[in-house]
Design a protein around this motif. Structure first.
Motif, short mmCIF file in Angstrom:
data_model
loop_
_atom_site.label_atom_id
_atom_site.label_comp_id
_atom_site.label_asym_id
_atom_site.label_seq_id
_atom_site.Cartn_x
_atom_site.Cartn_y
_atom_site.Cartn_z
N ARG A 87 0.84 -1.21 0.00
CA ARG A 87 0.00 0.00 0.00
C ARG A 87 0.87 1.25 0.00
N ARG A 88 1.89 1.26 0.83
CA ARG A 88 2.77 2.43 0.92
C ARG A 88 3.44 2.69 -0.43
N ALA A 90 2.44 1.60 -3.46
CA ALA A 90 1.44 1.93 -4.48
C ALA A 90 0.97 3.37 -4.34
N ASP A 91 0.83 3.84 -3.11
CA ASP A 91 0.35 5.20 -2.88
C ASP A 91 1.31 6.27 -3.39
N LEU A 92 2.56 5.90 -3.62
CA LEU A 92 3.53 6.86 -4.14
C LEU A 92 3.46 7.00 -5.65
N GLU A 138 -2.25 8.08 -9.40
CA GLU A 138 -3.49 7.31 -9.25
C GLU A 138 -3.88 6.55 -10.51
N ARG A 159 -0.36 0.69 -9.87
CA ARG A 159 -1.14 1.04 -8.67
C ARG A 159 -2.50 0.34 -8.72
N ASP A 170 -3.95 -2.36 -6.05
CA ASP A 170 -5.24 -2.22 -5.39
C ASP A 170 -6.04 -3.52 -5.46
#
Length: 132
Positions: free
Chosen positions: A66-67, A69-71, A74, A79, A83
């Motif tokens: 998650r960390r 992918a969040d970088l 969107e 990413r 998800d």
């Protein structure tokens, strides 16, 4: 029979960042568990402990995924795939643990999938995986 639980208070989320998992240990356990071709001959309590260990690893690797992918932007494909894997992980982790080989194997497959996704994110954006 009484059960006791230890709850760790980590409001700043430092344990996830500062205590890296022993990936080689988890890879070896995943390989061993997925290598079972029938009843491994372990007592249900041992199978449940293996599943618990793999559950803890899956939760922590999911945080790393998650960390990372969040970088990413969107609309980045990596990413979106992360998800999907994380949603699947949430579904698996919500199911109750059993003292059965199939439960341990399900958790082993989950850990393997999360590490694979983390490695793919590292290939797309190494800084995303290396960021604290």
């Amino acid at each position: 029979m009484s059960s006791t639980y230890l709850v760790l208070h980590d409001p700043e989320g430092r344990l996830d960042v500062e205590l890296p998992l022993d990936r080689e240990l988890h890879k070896a356990l995943v390989k061993a568990v997925l290598g079972w071709t029938g009843d491994p001959g372990l007592p249900p309590a041992d199978l449940k402990q293996i599943a618990l260990l793999l559950t803890g690893a899956a939760r922590t690797v999911a945080v790393d995924v998650r960390r990372a992918a969040d970088l990413l932007p969107e609309d980045h494909a990596a990413r979106a795939l992360a998800d999907v894997v994380l949603e699947e992980a949430d579904r698996h982790l919500a199911s109750p643990l059993e003292g059965a080989a199939h439960c341990a194997q399900d958790r082993a497959r989950l850990v393997r999938a999360l590490y694979e996704r983390l490695d793919r994110l590292a290939g797309v954006a190494p800084q995303a995986v290396m960021a604290p």
